[in-house]
Design a protein around this motif. Sequence first.
Motif, mmCIF file in Angstrom:
data_model
loop_
_atom_site.group_PDB
_atom_site.id
_atom_site.type_symbol
_atom_site.label_atom_id
_atom_site.label_comp_id
_atom_site.label_asym_id
_atom_site.label_seq_id
_atom_site.Cartn_x
_atom_site.Cartn_y
_atom_site.Cartn_z
ATOM 1 N N UNK A 6 0.824 -1.193 0.000
ATOM 2 C CA UNK A 6 0.000 0.000 0.000
ATOM 3 C C UNK A 6 0.860 1.245 0.000
ATOM 4 N N UNK A 7 0.441 2.219 -0.753
ATOM 5 C CA UNK A 7 1.040 3.536 -0.649
ATOM 6 C C UNK A 7 0.014 4.389 0.087
ATOM 7 N N UNK A 8 0.290 4.677 1.331
ATOM 8 C CA UNK A 8 -0.677 5.375 2.156
ATOM 9 C C UNK A 8 0.055 6.346 3.071
ATOM 10 N N UNK A 9 -0.486 7.533 3.188
ATOM 11 C CA UNK A 9 0.129 8.545 4.040
ATOM 12 C C UNK A 9 -0.480 8.569 5.438
ATOM 13 N N UNK A 10 -1.279 7.574 5.755
ATOM 14 C CA UNK A 10 -1.928 7.498 7.067
ATOM 15 C C UNK A 10 -1.426 6.231 7.771
ATOM 16 N N UNK A 11 -0.304 6.330 8.513
ATOM 17 C CA UNK A 11 0.315 5.140 9.110
ATOM 18 C C UNK A 11 -0.623 4.238 9.902
ATOM 19 N N UNK A 12 -1.616 4.777 10.661
ATOM 20 C CA UNK A 12 -2.505 3.855 11.383
ATOM 21 C C UNK A 12 -3.262 2.907 10.459
ATOM 22 N N UNK A 13 -3.609 3.368 9.264
ATOM 23 C CA UNK A 13 -4.330 2.505 8.326
ATOM 24 C C UNK A 13 -3.427 1.381 7.843
ATOM 25 N N UNK A 14 -2.185 1.709 7.513
ATOM 26 C CA UNK A 14 -1.224 0.693 7.073
ATOM 27 C C UNK A 14 -1.012 -0.332 8.179
ATOM 28 N N UNK A 15 -0.858 0.131 9.414
ATOM 29 C CA UNK A 15 -0.691 -0.776 10.549
ATOM 30 C C UNK A 15 -1.907 -1.681 10.706
ATOM 31 N N UNK A 16 -3.106 -1.105 10.581
ATOM 32 C CA UNK A 16 -4.311 -1.917 10.715
ATOM 33 C C UNK A 16 -4.430 -2.951 9.603
ATOM 34 N N UNK A 17 -4.079 -2.593 8.376
ATOM 35 C CA UNK A 17 -4.092 -3.582 7.292
ATOM 36 C C UNK A 17 -3.135 -4.726 7.611
ATOM 37 N N UNK A 18 -1.955 -4.395 8.091
ATOM 38 C CA UNK A 18 -0.976 -5.423 8.437
ATOM 39 C C UNK A 18 -1.526 -6.341 9.519
ATOM 40 N N UNK A 19 -2.088 -5.758 10.569
ATOM 41 C CA UNK A 19 -2.665 -6.554 11.657
ATOM 42 C C UNK A 19 -3.806 -7.426 11.140
ATOM 43 N N UNK A 20 -4.675 -6.836 10.320
ATOM 44 C CA UNK A 20 -5.828 -7.581 9.810
ATOM 45 C C UNK A 20 -5.385 -8.740 8.913
ATOM 46 N N UNK A 21 -4.415 -8.505 8.015
ATOM 47 C CA UNK A 21 -3.945 -9.581 7.143
ATOM 48 C C UNK A 21 -3.327 -10.711 7.955
ATOM 49 N N UNK A 22 -2.562 -10.369 8.994
ATOM 50 C CA UNK A 22 -1.981 -11.410 9.853
ATOM 51 C C UNK A 22 -3.079 -12.189 10.571
ATOM 52 N N UNK A 23 -4.079 -11.490 11.069
ATOM 53 C CA UNK A 23 -5.187 -12.163 11.761
ATOM 54 C C UNK A 23 -5.951 -13.067 10.803
ATOM 55 N N UNK A 24 -6.215 -12.587 9.589
ATOM 56 C CA UNK A 24 -6.932 -13.396 8.606
ATOM 57 C C UNK A 24 -6.140 -14.655 8.284
ATOM 58 N N UNK A 25 -4.846 -14.530 8.052
ATOM 59 C CA UNK A 25 -4.011 -15.709 7.784
ATOM 60 C C UNK A 25 -4.071 -16.699 8.932
ATOM 61 N N UNK A 26 -3.937 -16.187 10.148
ATOM 62 C CA UNK A 26 -3.949 -17.048 11.326
ATOM 63 C C UNK A 26 -5.298 -17.748 11.482
ATOM 64 N N UNK A 27 -6.375 -17.006 11.309
ATOM 65 C CA UNK A 27 -7.715 -17.593 11.424
ATOM 66 C C UNK A 27 -7.946 -18.645 10.347
ATOM 67 N N UNK A 28 -7.519 -18.368 9.123
ATOM 68 C CA UNK A 28 -7.671 -19.342 8.037
ATOM 69 C C UNK A 28 -6.906 -20.626 8.353
ATOM 70 N N UNK A 29 -5.704 -20.479 8.907
ATOM 71 C CA UNK A 29 -4.914 -21.664 9.258
ATOM 72 C C UNK A 29 -5.601 -22.488 10.349
ATOM 73 N N UNK A 30 -6.405 -21.843 11.196
ATOM 74 C CA UNK A 30 -7.139 -22.533 12.248
ATOM 75 C C UNK A 30 -8.464 -23.102 11.744
ATOM 76 N N UNK A 31 -8.814 -22.794 10.491
ATOM 77 C CA UNK A 31 -10.036 -23.325 9.899
ATOM 78 C C UNK A 31 -11.229 -22.391 9.920
ATOM 79 N N UNK A 32 -11.066 -21.170 10.422
ATOM 80 C CA UNK A 32 -12.163 -20.206 10.428
ATOM 81 C C UNK A 32 -12.370 -19.643 9.024
ATOM 82 N N UNK A 33 -13.583 -19.196 8.742
ATOM 83 C CA UNK A 33 -13.904 -18.508 7.496
ATOM 84 C C UNK A 33 -14.235 -17.060 7.829
#
Length: 94
Positions: A6-33
């Motif tokens: 992402x090219x974004x000038x709002x660091x909190x948004x970039x941080x939240x995307x990173x956190x969300x993508x990590x959470x989604x990966x982790x949840x998918x690995x646990x079998x959640x949808x």
Amino acid sequence: MLTSSLACKHPPVVLQFTQAFRAIDSLRMQGFTVDHLEMDGYTRPTLTVQYDHRCRAYQQSGRAVRYSHGVDHRGRFEKYQFQQNQCRIIWEVR
């Protein structure tokens, strides 16, 4: 693993995307949808998952807590949540 560049000038948004993508990966690995992601750049990202036996196990073990319940036009409901990767993970039980 989900990736994002992402090219974004709002660091909190970039941080939240990173956190969300990590959470989604982790949840998918646990079998959640994951059905839905909600972010605003200020509050913790919220991921909605489909209710299944994994959710029920989190409820029964106490890892997830009920934060809402009631009755609406579709009948009785309960809502549960837990935290993972600095994200709020939620689902609804009907």
